[in-house]
Design a protein around this motif. Sequence first.
Motif, mmCIF file in Angstrom:
data_model
loop_
_atom_site.group_PDB
_atom_site.id
_atom_site.type_symbol
_atom_site.label_atom_id
_atom_site.label_comp_id
_atom_site.label_asym_id
_atom_site.label_seq_id
_atom_site.Cartn_x
_atom_site.Cartn_y
_atom_site.Cartn_z
ATOM 1 N N ALA A 1 73.604 45.803 26.300
ATOM 2 C CA ALA A 1 74.774 46.395 26.973
ATOM 3 C C ALA A 1 75.931 46.425 25.994
ATOM 4 C CB ALA A 1 75.157 45.585 28.210
ATOM 5 N N ALA B 1 76.280 47.844 32.549
ATOM 6 C CA ALA B 1 74.947 47.517 33.046
ATOM 7 C C ALA B 1 74.065 47.183 31.851
ATOM 8 C CB ALA B 1 74.370 48.693 33.821
ATOM 9 N N HIS C 1 71.330 50.445 20.786
ATOM 10 C CA HIS C 1 70.897 50.684 22.160
ATOM 11 C C HIS C 1 69.432 51.120 22.236
ATOM 12 C CE1 HIS C 1 74.822 50.125 23.999
ATOM 13 N NE2 HIS C 1 75.320 50.694 22.907
ATOM 14 N N GLY D 1 61.340 46.702 34.873
ATOM 15 C CA GLY D 1 60.638 47.758 34.171
ATOM 16 C C GLY D 1 59.330 48.095 34.851
ATOM 17 N N ARG E 1 75.947 40.736 36.997
ATOM 18 C CA ARG E 1 75.165 41.941 36.753
ATOM 19 C C ARG E 1 73.670 41.617 36.828
ATOM 20 N NH1 ARG E 1 78.776 44.366 38.159
ATOM 21 N NH2 ARG E 1 80.108 45.856 37.061
ATOM 22 N N TYR F 1 67.119 43.182 26.763
ATOM 23 C CA TYR F 1 68.122 44.040 27.382
ATOM 24 C C TYR F 1 69.325 44.176 26.462
ATOM 25 C CZ TYR F 1 65.494 43.376 31.736
ATOM 26 O OH TYR F 1 64.513 43.362 32.689
ATOM 27 N N ARG G 1 70.515 47.320 30.076
ATOM 28 C CA ARG G 1 69.368 48.224 30.112
ATOM 29 C C ARG G 1 68.182 47.616 29.379
ATOM 30 N NH1 ARG G 1 67.656 52.543 26.959
ATOM 31 N NH2 ARG G 1 69.408 52.208 25.540
ATOM 32 N N LEU G 2 67.009 47.695 29.974
ATOM 33 C CA LEU G 2 65.789 47.210 29.346
ATOM 34 C C LEU G 2 65.416 48.126 28.181
ATOM 35 C CD1 LEU G 2 63.331 45.247 29.456
ATOM 36 C CD2 LEU G 2 62.233 46.918 30.970
ATOM 37 N N VAL G 3 65.289 47.537 26.973
ATOM 38 C CA VAL G 3 64.996 48.350 25.791
ATOM 39 C C VAL G 3 63.694 47.948 25.092
ATOM 40 C CG1 VAL G 3 67.397 48.985 25.339
ATOM 41 C CG2 VAL G 3 66.470 46.863 24.355
ATOM 42 N N GLU H 1 67.775 45.102 35.373
ATOM 43 C CA GLU H 1 66.823 46.024 35.978
ATOM 44 C C GLU H 1 65.389 45.595 35.668
ATOM 45 O OE1 GLU H 1 67.634 49.762 34.136
ATOM 46 O OE2 GLU H 1 66.683 49.217 32.257
ATOM 47 N N ASN I 1 62.614 41.165 34.310
ATOM 48 C CA ASN I 1 63.963 40.607 34.388
ATOM 49 C C ASN I 1 64.015 39.137 34.767
ATOM 50 O OD1 ASN I 1 63.089 40.946 37.024
ATOM 51 N ND2 ASN I 1 64.999 41.857 37.770
#
Length: 325
Positions: A228, A237, A281, A194, A189, A226, A239-241, A192, A200
């Motif tokens: 998931a 996937a 999340h 930003g 995976r 990130y 996700r950038l948080v 992503e 990343n």
Amino acid sequence: AIVDVEPRSRSYATVVHTVPVGSRGNEPHGLGPARADGRLLGAGVLSSRIFAFDVRSPREARLVNVETGGPTWTYQSPMNVVGRRRGPLFATCPDRTRYRGTPRELLDAPGGLVLLDPVGRAVAELSGASKQARAFIVAPTDGVVVPGAKRLVTTNRGHGVSPTTVTGFMPGIAVQVWHVRERRLMATRVLEVGPRGDENLGPDAIASMHARPVVFVATADGGGLYVASFVGGTMPAFRLVHDFGRGSRPSALVVTPDDRHLVAALAGTGEIVVFDLANPHAPRRVDDEDLPGDDSAGPGAIAVSADGSRIAVATYGIDVPTLRE
């Protein structure tokens, strides 16, 4: 080194015992989980050795085995030993044996995992190669077994850890998901990007919640956080948080035993950062602490006490040739 962390002890916060391993010029790195049988495994990056300790009596801990696979292994430079208190253990190896860093090797010489028995002996090797992963740098660095999901997630910070490397360090941008019971790679995976475009780079530190199949990944070279969730066996996937910022170099993550907080160590800025996980999340940054230090080392590892009330921090001065700064 064995440190007394019992607050009521007269020797609290002092080193009470050391165990020489006879490996001069090595790079001690990751320690595996404390096993139910009293074993503890550690990785030596520059020697490709795995050290097994008996820690049932911490003040009398002893070395019980040294795995010296080295040139006989397909993979080398183990960075960490990952697993749980019971079950299989895996050494994450970013580079192939005799890796030098030629352009062809970047994508055509993926690292992999070494399956270990409870005393650190190599049982099998698992390749990180697949058709899906061919376009990316595969260099297993750290990992976590996801609670209840029978999945192992590994990060790929980058190639160039091995002492045989003659070129620069090359960061990856992907994480990989493995089936623990079947000992096979399931998916690769890509993280992503930003707004900055490089968040990343270098997936490194990883942690999971204890009661929920939620995984957090921090990128050492991109400064991103990130998240998931693994639900119903699907491949999620990431996700950038959160953006720690360029140059922050997040080096370690840990979730408190009650799953209420995520703690991150930032080697680049010398900070410890705490997130509230009421909504995992969307972690909410609630506290941070600056640590004293200098430019040669920063917080490189963290651990939390069983009751979640205390955090231990270790500084780490990078000595891997291609990672020196």
